[in-house]
Design a protein around this motif. Structure first.
Motif, PDB file in Angstrom:
ATOM      1  N   MET A   1       0.851  -1.130  -0.023  1.00 42.76           N
ATOM      2  CA  MET A   1       0.031   0.066  -0.024  1.00 42.76           C
ATOM      3  C   MET A   1       0.775   1.174   0.051  1.00 42.76           C
ATOM      4  O   MET A   1       0.339   2.070  -0.657  1.00 42.76           O
ATOM      5  CB  MET A   1      -0.789  -0.113   1.267  1.00 42.76           C
ATOM      6  CG  MET A   1      -2.162   1.055   1.189  1.00 42.76           C
ATOM      7  SD  MET A   1      -2.839   1.118   2.857  1.00 42.76           S
ATOM      8  CE  MET A   1      -1.908   1.816   3.932  1.00 42.76           C
ATOM      9  N   SER A   2       2.069   1.119   0.511  1.00 40.07           N
ATOM     10  CA  SER A   2       2.857   2.400   0.744  1.00 40.07           C
ATOM     11  C   SER A   2       3.252   2.832  -0.720  1.00 40.07           C
ATOM     12  O   SER A   2       3.596   3.980  -0.923  1.00 40.07           O
ATOM     13  CB  SER A   2       4.218   2.069   1.703  1.00 40.07           C
ATOM     14  OG  SER A   2       4.749   0.808   0.918  1.00 40.07           O
ATOM     15  N   ASP A 173     -12.429  -0.680   6.551  1.00 37.29           N
ATOM     16  CA  ASP A 173     -11.467  -1.032   7.517  1.00 37.29           C
ATOM     17  C   ASP A 173     -12.306  -2.274   8.227  1.00 37.29           C
ATOM     18  O   ASP A 173     -13.365  -2.780   7.992  1.00 37.29           O
ATOM     19  CB  ASP A 173     -11.162  -0.047   8.561  1.00 37.29           C
ATOM     20  CG  ASP A 173     -12.261   0.307   9.331  1.00 37.29           C
ATOM     21  OD1 ASP A 173     -13.450   0.052   9.072  1.00 37.29           O
ATOM     22  OD2 ASP A 173     -12.103   1.513   9.892  1.00 37.29           O
ATOM     23  N   GLU A 434      -3.308  -1.792   7.198  1.00 39.82           N
ATOM     24  CA  GLU A 434      -2.399  -2.513   6.333  1.00 39.82           C
ATOM     25  C   GLU A 434      -3.140  -3.399   5.390  1.00 39.82           C
ATOM     26  O   GLU A 434      -3.999  -4.243   5.889  1.00 39.82           O
ATOM     27  CB  GLU A 434      -1.329  -3.243   7.242  1.00 39.82           C
ATOM     28  CG  GLU A 434       0.032  -3.796   6.248  1.00 39.82           C
ATOM     29  CD  GLU A 434       0.939  -2.445   5.750  1.00 39.82           C
ATOM     30  OE1 GLU A 434       1.348  -2.506   4.465  1.00 39.82           O
ATOM     31  OE2 GLU A 434       0.740  -1.430   6.393  1.00 39.82           O
ATOM     32  N   GLY A 435      -2.782  -3.704   4.035  1.00 37.31           N
ATOM     33  CA  GLY A 435      -3.485  -4.309   3.158  1.00 37.31           C
ATOM     34  C   GLY A 435      -4.784  -4.153   2.790  1.00 37.31           C
ATOM     35  O   GLY A 435      -5.628  -5.157   2.074  1.00 37.31           O
ATOM     36  N   ASP A 438      -5.214  -4.617  -0.999  1.00 31.05           N
ATOM     37  CA  ASP A 438      -4.836  -5.659  -1.678  1.00 31.05           C
ATOM     38  C   ASP A 438      -5.835  -6.408  -2.689  1.00 31.05           C
ATOM     39  O   ASP A 438      -5.705  -6.634  -3.689  1.00 31.05           O
ATOM     40  CB  ASP A 438      -4.386  -6.816  -0.432  1.00 31.05           C
ATOM     41  CG  ASP A 438      -3.167  -6.331   0.188  1.00 31.05           C
ATOM     42  OD1 ASP A 438      -2.664  -5.472  -0.224  1.00 31.05           O
ATOM     43  OD2 ASP A 438      -2.895  -6.981   0.862  1.00 31.05           O
TER      44      ASP A 438
END
Length: 588
Positions: A1-2, A173, A434-435, A438
């Protein structure tokens, strides 16, 4: 993601049609930071194609009242519309139209200087027996005028536009809060994460499901499919409107305004056949009634032409001056595609796929809602939807002409006002886990695979033919079941589809592949919902179940992607008062 660039806004609006732009304007004027993502330049959005007008009980031509507008809408919906939402829309309509006037929409005018209003299908007669004239028109280019005015006002309000960006999927989320969306810039092929405290889906309908339709090529149900993949159900997808007067064999829209100005339909015998199907309203009955009448005339051998596959729409008796003044766009369209002048020669017409009555379930504040226990509904945190991709439901089983533009304007404004209140309490962005991107990135990179297999254009043509052959104006169990089986087969085959172009810059093949994925999910939802509803109501006409069944089916359908599951919830009918309209036999 970064590695994915990120932009942050208060509100992300996906779609730049009338609903998205009306909401964006309200938010920008309230000093919210607004991002509008659109896969086409905003003034190319499908709202630009709306012709006839926007309904409001202004009473500029004959006496009118919002109660009559509400009754006509409830009746037009075949009593499947939610009456609290319909009342809200009809009461707000005059104010919304006057706002448009102040935004600069160049409405046609009466000699008195007031806004011109024409009669439209499904509008009742008042106490004096006069046909209501409720549809406020800018010639026959009303949507065009509204969209351009709203876009100009948004530029003035400094709304931020991401033009020609394709939204891939919503981001949320673990707690179910929606945090924005992953999009791709079509020009560069680079992904971008757009973070927002609130997200509003306004991506329009899915008319490209059908081979013959009035819709722009961009109407591929993207927002509805994104909501499905994010775990939302879709409501009332079996109700797809076929506009009675598309150019025969081509599908281009011939506005209901033609009949509102005095045009009428003829069969091969030269008979005004609508007098048999709707003795009072005749050619201005609601759209589902007129579409079935035309299809019946053709099926029973009274169609016009060498193949007896259409009827005629006659307006030459109106005179060239009226046609040129009130219907200039229609005249241009007919002269361009048929090489005839409708002021002199009747237009060959046949029903064509036009409007998605179902969509993402919302309340009248534009909040996406999902059913909870004991029939209650729970708003989804941070997620809103308005316009054709949403289902409030003000259209129920059949939409009245002139109510689509009203829908996007009223609920675009209402959703924005609710978002403004939400933002006052939500000062900071929630962290993106995080993710979180994806799954959306996998959907994008899946089309980088190389190999030989199914063709994306071929599958899309096949899908459109299946939907047209198996889920059209008239339906039955056998035909619908065949259609569902074929749609499930196409959904399985798309896993083996490949594209030949793997470049990044303006890779339209990849965009079309993701649009096909969206269309497949919407097609499965539509035919599954239609197979399950064993009655005829509004645009859903079952030959094997010809009657409306209020005892069993006075309820909204809900299709979920998880196991293609069907669920239901009750229609909201107001308590028995002067402002409520209990179901009764629907005649015109």
């Amino acid at each position: 993601m970064s590695t994915i660039p990120k932009r942050s806004f208060d509100t992300l609006i996906i779609g730049a049609g009338g609903g998205g732009l009306r909401a964006a304007l309200q938010l920008s004027q309230a000093d919210a930071r607004v991002a509008v993502v659109s896969k086409v330049f905003p003034t190319r959005s499908h709202t630009v194609a709306a012709q006839g007008g926007v309904n409001a009980a202004l009473a500029n031509v004959v006496p009118d009242n919002w109660h009559w507008h509400m009754f006509d809408t409830v009746k037009g919906s075949d009593y499947l519309g939610d009456q609290d939402a319909i009342e809200y829309m009809c009461r707000a309509a005059p104010r919304v139209v006057y706002e448009l006037e102040h935004f600069g929409v160049p409405f046609s005018r009466l000699d008195t200087g007031r806004i011109y209003q024409r009669a439209f299908g499904g509008q009742s007669r008042n106490f004096g027996g006069e046909q209501a004239a409720r549809t406020c028109a800018a010639a026959d280019r009303t949507g065009h005028a509204i969209l351009h005015s709203l876009y100009q006002q948004n530029i003035r309000a400094k709304t931020h536009f991401f033009d020609e960006y394709f939204a891939i999927d919503l981001i949320k989320d673990q707690d179910g809060y929606f945090l924005g969306a992953l999009a791709i810039e079509i020009a560069s092929g680079e992904p971008i994460l757009i973070e927002a405290k609130t997200t509003l889906i306004a991506t329009g309908g899915a008319g490209q499901l059908f081979r013959t339709n009035t819709n722009a090529l961009v109407n591929t149900g993207d927002g509805m499919a994104m909501a499905l993949r994010a775990g939302m159900p879709l409501q009332d997808m079996e109700f797809f409107q076929f506009h009675p007067t598309g150019i025969a064999g081509k599908g281009m829209l011939i506005t209901e305004g033609v009949r509102g100005e005095g045009g009428y339909l003829l069969n091969a015998d030269g008979e005004r056949f609508m007098e048999r199907y709707a003795p009072n309203a005749k050619d201005l009955a609601s759209r589902d009634v007129v579409s079935r009448a035309i299809a019946t005339e053709v099926r029973e051998g009274r169609g016009v032409g060498p193949n007896k596959d259409h009827v005629l729409l006659k307006l030459d008796h109106l005179g060239a001056d009226i046609v040129k003044k009130r219907l200039p766009g229609i005249r241009d369209t007919v002269m361009t595609f048929l090489h005839i002048d409708p002021a002199e020669t009747p237009i060959p017409v046949f029903p064509t796929a036009h409007y998605t009555m179902g969509g993402i379930p919302t309340d009248r504040f534009g909040q996406v809602v999902i059913p909870e226990q004991q029939g209650a509904e729970e708003p989804v945190p941070g997620l809103y939807s308005v316009g054709e991709c949403a289902c409030v439901s003000v259209h129920g089983a059949n939409r009245l002409g002139g109510n689509s533009l009203l829908d996007i304007l009223v609920f675009g404004r209402a959703a924005a006002n609710h978002i403004i209140d939400h933002l006052s309490e939500q000062r900071y962005h929630r962290p993106i886990p995080e993710g979180a991107t994806d799954v959306a990135m996998q959907r994008l990179t899946r089309w980088n695979r190389q190999g030989k297999g199914e063709s994306v254009p071929g599958l899309r043509r096949e899908l459109a033919k299946v939907m047209e052959d198996h889920c059209s104006v008239f339906r039955n169990e056998e035909v619908l079941q065949q259609g569902k089986d074929k749609m499930l087969e196409i959904r399985a085959r798309i896993r083996d589809a490949y594209i030949d172009d793997h470049s990044k810059v303006f890779n339209t093949a990849r965009i079309e592949a993701m649009e096909l994925e969206n269309l497949v999910e919407i097609g499965v939802a539509t035919v599954t919902s239609a197979l399950a509803r064993t009655e005829s109501r509004g645009a859903h006409s079952r030959i094997d179940y010809p009657e409306r069944d209020d005892a069993k089916w006075m309820r909204h359908s809900l299709f979920s992607l998880d196991g293609d599951k069907m669920d239901y919830k009750p229609v909201r009918i107001k308590p028995l008062t002067v402002d409520s309209f209990p179901p009764k036999k629907r005649t015109y």
